[in-house]
Design an enzyme around this catalytic site. Structure first.
Site, PDB file in Angstrom:
ATOM      1  CB  CYS A   1      -1.075   0.134   0.969  1.00 40.87           C
ATOM      2  SG  CYS A   1      -0.319  -0.414   2.432  1.00 40.87           S
TER       3      CYS A   1
ATOM      4  CG  HIS B   1      -4.127   0.663   4.377  1.00 41.84           C
ATOM      5  ND1 HIS B   1      -3.678  -0.211   3.163  1.00 41.84           N
ATOM      6  CD2 HIS B   1      -5.043   1.441   3.929  1.00 41.84           C
ATOM      7  CE1 HIS B   1      -4.249   0.196   2.930  1.00 41.84           C
ATOM      8  NE2 HIS B   1      -5.004   1.265   3.285  1.00 41.84           N
TER       9      HIS B   1
END
Length: 1186
Positions: free
Chosen positions: A50, A305
């Site tokens: 990510c 994330h």
């Protein structure tokens, strides 16, 4: 720098982000999903990438970087096709980056893959699963690009766009000498701790001065002594793009651990850098920067994330929030209301259609077709009732419409055409030009919202997911665990050319345009094929000309296959389309065509409702895959009138009569015949047909709580009832007693008083001679008759040579005509588990003895072409490789056991008392298990891995425990794997090979008997639902519920299915899934209000993912809120189970504590260390191009 400091924490994101989501079925063969309404493409997460995705999206939406990269052609970079050549210098990283950017801009898919790019980095799968710091990646990627572009026109790309200079100065207070040192930067790193925001941090770095005084003096080179001095730093050169890294992660020296700074840290959308620069004489525009990207980190310092907020500078995406959509819908509804009269007026509609035609006149039929295309509704459906036929309406308005001489064509009179054109031009508006001519964009791209804030729209790009946001949403990322981590500013002076606005093809090389167009064409083709496969249904057409009606049902005049015409059609098409397809399929059909739903019944084919309403879709009328359609004139078949509908269903009834003689066995001999009656036939008519001379009719009243030999008499008062109302269905038996047989009946109680139950008869068919193959005889026998006696009787009845007895055997014949294993001749009828009316084949060969096995086998790997062969072997013979030895368990739910307890087996209305076979596992057999699902060991089988699931079921049916049950066909059995002493995975598709299931060497299978055939599809989920008993902490017996999850597998859909199953309102039930290993119930959230289908899909997660992980065999508890308002699903058994688990956990804890006390090797400090994965530095491998 940080190594794998930021390990991906998947708890923060949905499954589709991290790429690890559980899927209900494999989708490798399906094309990727198209772009959503934003018209922007996301990037797939490879497991921990990510951080890479967020940086790549930022570089993509930096148009100057993107276009500079695209300007490098194959003559400088080489081509990917030459990458495998040993001497070719191919600059793979910039080539793969070009290709990825082209895919993100032009390819019609929801998310692009970075697999090729990361492979060019030299990363393996472990690297893709390990998350790194995005700030570190930014520096390493730029370094890799600089190295890759050495010797090309883009060698200074990074320097030109991102390079800046900071100058550090020390000024001596005495001699005013200035000592300075320059530092280059690609990004500025600013402090977060103790600072309110970006401007304050820059002020501290480039405005505030540090003083050397008192004991902290500076040695001046000019004065050659320690003096007072001041130190400062300034920005000497500003880059076009300013990258700012925020120091969110710090180290606590007191606790000796890292932590994330989550305090509030503000940053402006626009910033003036004049106060921080060395030269301040230039115009303000030289110092103004605008924010265009914010990379966000969500989580802590050891996991999280990344996603990114990006400003769409070139307006490539469609920005429209939900509230704006609602407002547009409301405005449209208001306009529709105001213009309702005009819309409803067919005159205005027809004038509008004709005014758009280039030709002066068009055919009247074509005008009706254009009306259907424009308004989505035909003239007959919308206007005919009020205004009459279309041609008549046109003729009634001669002042407006003008017909051709033959009156086949119509057009507008000239003055009306001019008036309509001028009016429409006044109302028309100028649409923005469509510059993007990529195949998918020209059709599906929504209207772009143009306003004064062009280029100011923001999007949240979160791996595969892209959604619009407002500019004020950036303020939410000032603080907290989810907060800004990198900021990207661009100079306000950088203006984009008009031709770049809304044009993703701008400056993309021709070879990439061609590649993307070809890829889009292939995607469209695959989606069309997949769409057709997903929505196609196979129908079986039965033609009336190939059938005849007799004995209450339709019967084919030829074989079944020759009478059926297969037709595949899209379920979204209308009934009219189906009728047209049938006409095309049956070119020779003449006269009216009526389509009726048909269903094969034991008596034959029966017709139900007529399909009517040509505008209805096939899905809407509930036409399922594999449905039978009968094509006829709607009145008669072969000159015979056919009665249709459920009220005229034919029922096959077995009629038993007492024979006039008894052939040697104890008890009474019966004759049996089958008769067909309509379910609406009255019993009086049935009696006249079966007993014209008078008599008594008895029905076999066996049930779960009744003895199988309990025959009930139909009294005179029952004669007005119908076959259906008294419960006579296919296969039911009735007994006809004439007047001399009525001594057996006690009429007062209506029961049979004297009747033996151990009489049976068998059919024996001759397979020894081909010419007499069809000849078969009935043999009367008791359950104690030995098979050798039955064989001798059959030989005599068939008039065969008695010498045949030494070289023949009896083999049961299955329902599909297959010869099964021979029955040992010393077995009795009871031991052979033969049912009344069973068909046996008299075949050549000897039956196996009690120490031998009869096996089927084929030579070769193709089961369809290789002939099946038979062999008799000793039980002690060894099995070679390629065979599986599988323990078989007999599985029956406790509810079934309760209802069927002590119920003897019943065959065709006759009773056979058989003691339940108690199986005691021998030797190393698995232990007997008794849970809420009764599971008892039946034995083990040896079977080839190439055998099908149906073969396994057939072989399991030969085990003693399974033979005790009445199982007509393998499709009446379910097969499960055994996991943790419970049914685990449900094995579907009887034709699939066992090797395809990847069962493993230690697999165990449990077999579950069913009351009816079952063929579960791949999108059907089998659940066991049980209703709670009101006022008690217990449940009624569970029942099987088959749920189609092909459309959605959400909470709302499951609640609807369960409510429909129990005929209850959806809002009056509560449901929960049971986790037997934890003795816990997890409520499945209820919905208290109706929400739109679009929102429901967006908000509801699939029940097959966390936390429910719904699968076959799961138990669903149901609470009826109309009778029981308690929402506690637990039972007393759950309380006992939890207490046992708690006690077991306490014992384990005490045991571990005792082990720790005895172990003096590890100190208390070592035990408290939190072990983490070793940190690995991030790197990108680049070739040498100097």
């Amino acid at each position: 720098m940080f190594g794998d400091l930021f390990e991906e924490d998947f708890s923060f994101i949905s499954n589709n982000h991290c790429g690890k989501g559980k899927k209900s079925k494999p989708r490798d063969s399906e094309p990727p999903a198209p772009r959503d309404f934003t018209n922007l493409s996301g990037i797939k997460n490879q497991g921990g990438t990510c951080y890479l995705n967020s940086l790549l999206q930022t570089l993509l939406f930096t148009p100057e970087f993107r276009e500079a990269l695209f300007s490098l052609g194959p003559e400088e970079l080489g081509t990917l096709d030459d990458s495998s050549k040993p001497d070719a210098k191919v600059r793979i990283i910039p080539l793969q980056l070009q290709r990825l950017f082209a895919q993100l801009l032009l390819l019609d898919q929801q998310a692009a893959s970075t697999t090729d790019l990361t492979e060019s980095f030299g990363w393996n799968s472990n690297e893709e699963m390990r998350q790194h710091d995005v700030q570190e990646l930014n520096r390493i990627l730029f370094s890799a690009l600089e190295t890759s572009l050495v010797g090309t026109s883009g060698h200074d790309l990074i320097n030109r766009l991102y390079h800046g200079i900071v100058v550090n100065q020390i000024v001596c207070k005495e001699c005013k000498n200035i000592s300075e040192r320059q530092e280059d930067f690609l990004d500025l790193t600013v402090a977060v701790k103790g600072v309110a925001g970006l401007e304050e941090a820059l002020w501290n770095m480039y405005v505030e001065e540090e003083y050397f005084e008192n004991e902290n003096l500076y040695r001046c080179g000019a004065c050659d002594k320690l003096v007072e001095a001041s130190k400062s730093a300034k920005l000497r050169k500003l880059p076009p793009f300013l990258t700012i890294s925020l120091l969110r992660f710090n180290f606590d020296f007191e606790k000796c651990e890292r932590y994330k700074e989550t305090s509030c840290y503000t940053f402006p959308i626009q910033i003036n850098l004049r106060p921080f620069c060395e030269q301040t004489e230039m115009d303000d525009s030289e110092y103004m920067y605008e924010l265009f990207s914010v990379i966000i980190h969500k989580g802590g310092c050891y996991g999280g994330h990344y996603h990114v907020y990006i400003r769409d500078v070139d307006e490539l995406g469609n920005w429209q929030l939900q509230e704006e959509e609602d407002r547009l819908i409301e405005d449209k509804a208001l306009r529709d209301t105001e213009n309702a009269k005009e819309v409803e007026n067919p005159l205005a509609v027809l004038k509008g259609i004709l005014s758009e035609e280039e030709s002066k006149q068009i055919p009247v039929d074509q005008l009706g077709q254009k009306l259907l295309e424009k308004k989505g509704v035909s003239w007959n459906k919308k206007y005919r009732k009020q205004y009459g036929a279309l041609r008549k309406y046109l003729q009634n308005h001669p002042q407006t419409f003008q017909f051709s001489p033959d009156e086949n064509k119509v057009g507008l009179k000239e003055k009306h055409k001019l008036l309509f054109k001028s009016a429409s031009q006044e109302q028309d508006f100028q649409r923005p030009p469509q510059k993007n001519d990529v195949h998918w964009n020209s059709e599906k791209k929504p209207t772009r919202l143009r306003d004064s804030s062009a280029g100011c729209h923001w999007f949240d790009l979160n791996d595969s997911k892209v959604q619009p946001i407002k500019e004020k949403d950036i303020e939410k990322q000032f603080q907290g665990k989810e907060s800004a981590y990198m900021l990207f500013y661009r100079k306000s002076q950088l203006k984009r050319p008009p031709e770049a606005r809304g044009n993703p093809r701008y400056q993309i090389p021709e070879h990439l345009l061609n590649e993307m167009n070809a890829a889009n064409t292939e995607l469209q083709k695959k989606r069309a094929e997949c769409d057709s496969a997903n929505h196609g249904i196979d129908l079986r057409l039965h033609l009336s000309s190939c059938y005849k009606f007799h004995n209450g049902a339709l019967h084919p005049s030829l074989t079944w296959k020759e009478n059926v015409v297969d037709l595949t059609i899209d379920r979204r098409k209308t009934l009219g389309d189906l009728r047209q397809s049938v006409f095309q399929k049956l070119e020779s059909w003449e006269g009216d065509m009526i389509l009726s739903i048909a269903k094969p019944l034991p008596a034959g084919l029966h017709l139900y409702q007529i399909l009517d309403g040509d505008e209805l879709t096939l899905d809407g009328i509930g036409l399922a895959d594999g449905a039978d359609i009968f094509v006829w004139n709607g009145k008669e078949v072969g000159g015979t009138k056919v009665m249709t509908g459920p009220d005229h269903e034919p029922v096959v009834i077995n009629v038993l009569r007492l024979a006039e003689y008894n052939e040697g066995g104890k008890g009474q001999h019966f004759t049996e015949s089958q008769h067909v009656f309509s379910c609406s036939t009255k019993l009086s008519d049935l009696r006249r047909a079966l007993a014209p001379s008078g008599g008594i009719i008895l029905k076999n009243g066996s049930g779960p709580d009744k003895e199988a030999k309990n025959w009930e008499v139909f009294l005179e008062g029952d004669m007005k009832e119908t076959v259906k109302s008294v419960g006579l269905t296919d296969g039911c038996s009735v007994l006809i007693l004439d007047s001399h047989d009525q001594s057996f009946v006690n009429v007062s109680s209506g029961n049979l008083t004297a009747f033996t139950y151990d009489i049976s008869w068998l059919q024996v068919k001759n397979f020894c001679r081909t010419e007499d193959e069809e000849k078969h005889v009935k043999i009367t026998a008791t359950i104690e008759t030995v098979m050798s006696d039955i064989k001798m009787k059959a030989i005599r009845e068939l008039q065969l040579e008695e010498e045949l007895a030494n070289d023949s055997c009896l083999r049961p014949v299955s329902g599909n005509g297959k010869l099964l294993s021979p029955v040992p001749e010393d077995y009795t009828v009871k031991e052979a588990e033969l049912k009344m009316g069973s068909l046996l084949g008299l075949c050549h060969g000897k039956a196996p003895t009690s120490t031998q096995l009869f096996l089927y086998f084929i030579v070769g790997s193709d089961q369809n072409t290789s002939p099946e062969m038979e062999i008799v072997v000793e039980e002690t013979a060894s099995v070679k490789e390629g065979f599986l030895k599988i323990p078989i368990w007999w599985f029956k739910s406790s509810s079934h056991m309760k209802r069927g307890e002590n119920t003897p087996d019943q065959v065709n209305g006759m009773t056979c008392k058989m003691d339940a076979l108690q199986v005691s596992p021998a030797g190393d057999s698995p232990e007997y298990i008794h849970t809420d699902m009764d599971l008892c060991y039946a034995g083990s089988i040896e079977i080839a891995g190439e055998a099908s699931l149906e073969d396994l079921k057939m072989q399991a049916m030969t085990l003693p425990c399974c033979q005790e049950q009445i199982v007509p066909l393998p499709s009446f059995l379910r097969a499960w794997t055994v996991d943790s002493k419970r049914p685990g995975k449900l094995l579907r598709n009887n034709k699939q090979q066992l090797n395809d299931y990847k069962l493993g060497a230690r697999v165990e299978i449990c077999i579950e008997p069913l009351q009816k055939e079952e063929r579960l599809g791949p999108d059907e989920l089998l659940l066991r639902v049980q209703m709670g008993i009101p006022g008690e902490r217990d449940y009624y017996d569970s029942t099987d519920l088959v749920w189609d999850i092909s459309k959605e597998c959400t909470t709302w859909a499951l609640r609807q299915r369960v409510a429909s199953h129990y005929c209850l309102p959806v809002d009056k039930i509560e449901i929960a899934k049971y986790f037997p290993e934890k003795f816990e119930w997890l409520p499945i959230s209820s919905w208290t209000q109706q929400i739109s289908k679009r929102k429901r899909k967006k908000k509801q997660e699939s029940l097959q993912s966390a936390p429910y992980h719904l699968k076959d065999g799961d138990i669903i508890g149901v609470k009826n809120l109309l009778l029981d308002d308690t929402k506690d699903f637990s039972t007393v058994r759950d309380d006992v189970g939890k207490e046992k688990q708690r006690q077991l956990a306490l014992e384990k804890k005490k045991s571990r504590q005792a082990e720790r006390l005895q172990d003096h090797v590890f100190s208390e400090e070592k035990l408290n260390i939190k072990h983490r994965k070793p940190e690995v530095a991030l790197s990108i491998n680049v070739g040498v191009f100097r």
